[in-house]
Design a protein around this motif. Structure first.
Motif, PDB file in Angstrom:
ATOM      1  N   ARG A  36      51.637 -70.114  -1.518  1.00 11.80           N
ATOM      2  CA  ARG A  36      51.039 -70.626  -2.755  1.00 11.80           C
ATOM      3  C   ARG A  36      49.644 -71.158  -2.476  1.00 11.80           C
ATOM      4  NH1 ARG A  36      55.913 -72.124  -4.352  1.00 11.80           N
ATOM      5  NH2 ARG A  36      55.813 -74.071  -3.177  1.00 11.80           N
ATOM      6  N   ASN A  40      46.336 -69.887  -4.304  1.00 12.51           N
ATOM      7  CA  ASN A  40      45.526 -70.856  -5.045  1.00 12.51           C
ATOM      8  C   ASN A  40      44.095 -70.911  -4.519  1.00 12.51           C
ATOM      9  OD1 ASN A  40      47.772 -71.442  -6.506  1.00 12.51           O
ATOM     10  ND2 ASN A  40      47.871 -73.619  -5.980  1.00 12.51           N
ATOM     11  N   SER A  44      40.997 -69.795  -6.744  1.00 11.52           N
ATOM     12  CA  SER A  44      40.039 -70.832  -7.073  1.00 11.52           C
ATOM     13  C   SER A  44      38.634 -70.459  -6.604  1.00 11.52           C
ATOM     14  CB  SER A  44      40.530 -72.139  -6.459  1.00 11.52           C
ATOM     15  OG  SER A  44      39.475 -72.996  -6.246  1.00 11.52           O
ATOM     16  N   ILE A 126      48.934 -68.877 -10.747  1.00 12.09           N
ATOM     17  CA  ILE A 126      48.535 -70.273 -10.578  1.00 12.09           C
ATOM     18  C   ILE A 126      48.960 -71.124 -11.757  1.00 12.09           C
ATOM     19  CG2 ILE A 126      46.637 -70.118  -8.935  1.00 12.09           C
ATOM     20  CD1 ILE A 126      45.511 -70.082 -12.379  1.00 12.09           C
ATOM     21  N   SER A 129      48.914 -74.906 -11.512  1.00 11.70           N
ATOM     22  CA  SER A 129      47.686 -75.612 -11.128  1.00 11.70           C
ATOM     23  C   SER A 129      46.729 -75.632 -12.303  1.00 11.70           C
ATOM     24  CB  SER A 129      47.004 -74.913  -9.953  1.00 11.70           C
ATOM     25  OG  SER A 129      47.897 -74.700  -8.917  1.00 11.70           O
ATOM     26  N   ILE A 132      42.850 -74.916 -11.755  1.00 10.52           N
ATOM     27  CA  ILE A 132      42.448 -73.517 -11.517  1.00 10.52           C
ATOM     28  C   ILE A 132      42.661 -72.693 -12.770  1.00 10.52           C
ATOM     29  CG2 ILE A 132      42.641 -71.570  -9.944  1.00 10.52           C
ATOM     30  CD1 ILE A 132      44.069 -73.372  -7.987  1.00 10.52           C
TER      31      ILE A 132
END
Lengths: 378, 246
Positions: A36, A40, A44, A126, A129, A132
């Motif tokens: 992950r 990410n 990002s 994502i 998150s 992001i």
């Protein structure tokens, strides 16, 4: 050439890269947390605001070499490392997948739906998150704003620009061969059945009008194809059913993905020439890269959390692939020789000095060092 | 801005720089045949054997954020070579019987969208039908009569679909569209005479056999190399009456 092609090329190739990395992370049983983190970090970095701003400026496509360098960088934006052979294979798969998608788009405009499919999937990666997610949504909105108003003719030009970029790439991909969408000579199979593009009529009707513009006769003719009317148009909004399947994840079912090198490139002579001749655009590309990479926020691996991802089933296979890759298919990622030319290094430093750095990143040796370190490593 | 005529090998583009999608066409005039090339840089004209560049005209992109290119080539009136641009303007070059003294004689500004294609009359034009048709991204067609000063004879407005290719024969315009349709228009009156749901994809090229008036549309799906598109699947049209019933 369309000056609006680069964002579509970059985002779609990036999307394919994430599909492949996701599949390999699972196939290699990388612990969930690490996997992950990698996804990410890469996402990002890809959707970094400054980077996106540069990307969306109207500009020509740069060379395959320059673009490859960006993806090299992107793939190493986290704690994951890839050997050259794996990176080569990754790039082969990415490019052939997007080439396939562009070729098979029913309408030139549908390349935008392909892009939205990739972004929808990225948002899924994502989804936990929010920071992001925001970045991705912002790019989504920028895409909608920039591309939705373009005419069909402009999309046709974008399509042609993309196809020229992919010209002469005929690497065979096992999934495509298995599904019979690619022939053994590396060419893609174009379907002559299924729904016609949105806005197109099923072929077969001739209507004749008299000099007053009144329809006076109809005739039909048969075609070799087996076409039907499409049910609905895909959505060009932030959320919606895209209808088109191109650009969705074809690696969801775990299948080992092979590429076949031999006999895949007929145009050896011209490709060899391209690799040897000095590139007078190298300086332009350096500038471009400096601007783009200047916006990328790269993390160095902390302690032992770093790991190496292999795109092949075994290390031996990866080693073998590295040794047997045909010369004409080597990507020779930007051969700038920045170390040997003091003038170039000075130029690069000057360019970097002019870059507007929003906030300093603690712990980083500085963007200039990072960039030159990248060049030195080539 | 029009460039001074140049002879010699000075080619504007670097070999590695993508010029595409480029076009090439033979322009047959009574006194000579020229090979005309268009690209995002502009227009180049060569002698028939390709050995000498007769003329080149660079397009002034200015600060445009839009794509700049030349597209669409036709020889008209036995004297002119016309080239379309992404600005919608049609450049008319006056070609001398020999030598390099090519001049930009006129700029036709009736299209507001990028020119896609143009075609000169290949048969016998009825009175008032003109001898040149130009097409653009919006599907608009303009009919012209060539001469020292070109005259706009008529305009057929587009209906939202790009007209990607045109041919002109005996006063009939055959137009291929991005939605796979072929439409036949009467050049003189601007009236539609036939509409064919011909193809399932964007029509890339339309060609005409001048002796018979037979029309063929083609959708080439693979990338085009300089000169000829690689056609993977050509749609064969049935014979459509070349003589539209009056």
């Amino acid at each position: 050439m369309s000056a609006r092609t680069l964002p579509l090329l970059f985002l779609n190739l990036g999307g394919e890269m994430l599909y492949i990395l996701d599949q390999r992370l699972r196939a290699q049983s990388i612990p969930g947390e690490k996997a992950r983190k990698v996804m990410n970090d890469i996402i990002s970095t890809m959707f970094n605001r400054k980077f996106m701003e540069e990307l969306f400026k109207p500009q020509d496509l740069y060379s395959k070499k320059a673009l490859r360098t960006v993806y090299d960088r992107l793939a190493h934006a986290s704690i994951m490392r890839l050997n050259q052979a794996s990176m080569d294979k990754l790039y082969d798969l990415m490019t052939m997948a997007f080439k396939y998608q562009v070729l098979l788009c029913p309408r030139p405009r549908d390349v935008l739906l392909v892009t939205f499919n990739h972004l929808d999937a990225i948002k899924d990666f994502i989804s936990d998150s929010p920071g992001i997610l925001n970045q991705v949504d912002e790019t989504f909105r920028r895409l909608i704003e920039t591309y939705n108003p373009l005419s069909d003719g402009e999309f046709q030009l974008i399509r042609q620009t993309l196809l020229i970029f992919f010209q002469d790439m005929h690497i065979r991909v096992s999934i495509f061969l298995k599904d019979k969408v690619q022939n053994s000579n590396g060419r893609f199979v174009l379907p002559i059945s299924g729904p016609v593009p949105w806005g197109t009529e099923v072929p077969g009707l001739i209507r004749i009008f008299n000099h007053k513009g009144v329809e006076v006769k109809r005739a039909e003719f048969s075609t070799a194809g087996n076409y039907v009317t499409p049910q609905r148009e895909g959505s060009f909004e932030l959320y919606g059913d895209r209808v088109l399947k191109l650009g969705t994840n074809m690696y969801s079912v775990t299948r080992p993905v092979e590429t076949h090198m031999s006999g895949s490139s007929k145009n050896l002579a011209s490709q060899a020439k391209e690799n040897i001749a000095p590139n007078p655009l190298a300086k332009e590309e350096l500038n471009f890269l400096a601007r783009l990479l200047g916006g990328l926020d790269i993390q160095k691996p902390a302690g032992d959390s770093g790991f190496r991802l292999n795109l092949f089933t075994t290390d031996e296979e990866e080693e073998h692939a590295a040794q047997t890759r045909p010369e004409e298919l080597s990507y020779k990622v930007i051969n700038i020789e920045a170390t040997q030319e003091p003038a170039r290094r000075a130029e690069l430093s000057r360019i970097l000095g002019e870059l507007d750095v929003a906030e300093p990143r603690p712990g980083s040796a500085g963007k200039g060092e990072d960039l030159l370190a990248l060049m030195d490593g080539l | 801005a029009p460039a001074a005529p140049a002879a010699g090998p000075a080619a504007p583009g670097h070999p590695q720089e993508p010029l595409g999608p480029p076009q090439a066409a033979w322009c047959e005039l009574p006194s000579r045949v020229l090979l005309v090339l268009t690209s995002q840089r502009g227009v180049q004209m060569y002698d028939a054997d390709g050995s000498t560049m007769v003329f080149w005209h660079a397009l002034d992109g200015g600060n445009s954020t839009h794509s700049v290119f030349a597209r669409g080539i036709a020889a008209a009136g036995g004297r002119f070579v016309c080239v379309g641009t992404s600005f919608g303007a049609v450049l008319v070059f006056d070609i001398p019987p020999k030598g390099t003294n090519v001049t930009l004689s006129e700029v036709l500004e009736q299209h507001r969208d990028p020119i896609t294609d143009m075609a000169a009359e290949q048969g016998q034009a009825p009175d008032g039908a003109g001898d040149l048709v130009t097409a653009d991204d919006s599907g608009t067609l303009c009919l012209w009569s060539s001469g020292e000063e070109f005259t706009l004879l008529g305009k057929i407005p587009g209906s939202g679909c790009t007209c990607s290719s045109v041919a002109l024969w005996n006063g009939i315009v055959a137009a291929g569209y991005g939605n796979g349709q072929i439409r036949l228009w009467e050049a003189g009156s601007g009236r539609i005479r036939a509409q064919l749901s011909a193809h399932a994809r964007w029509i890339y090229a339309i060609d005409l056999a001048p002796l018979t008036g037979k029309v063929r549309g083609e959708r080439a799906q693979l990338g085009a190399q300089l000169g000829a598109p690689k056609a993977s699947h050509a749609g064969i049209l049935p014979d459509i009456p070349a003589c539209i019933p009056h």
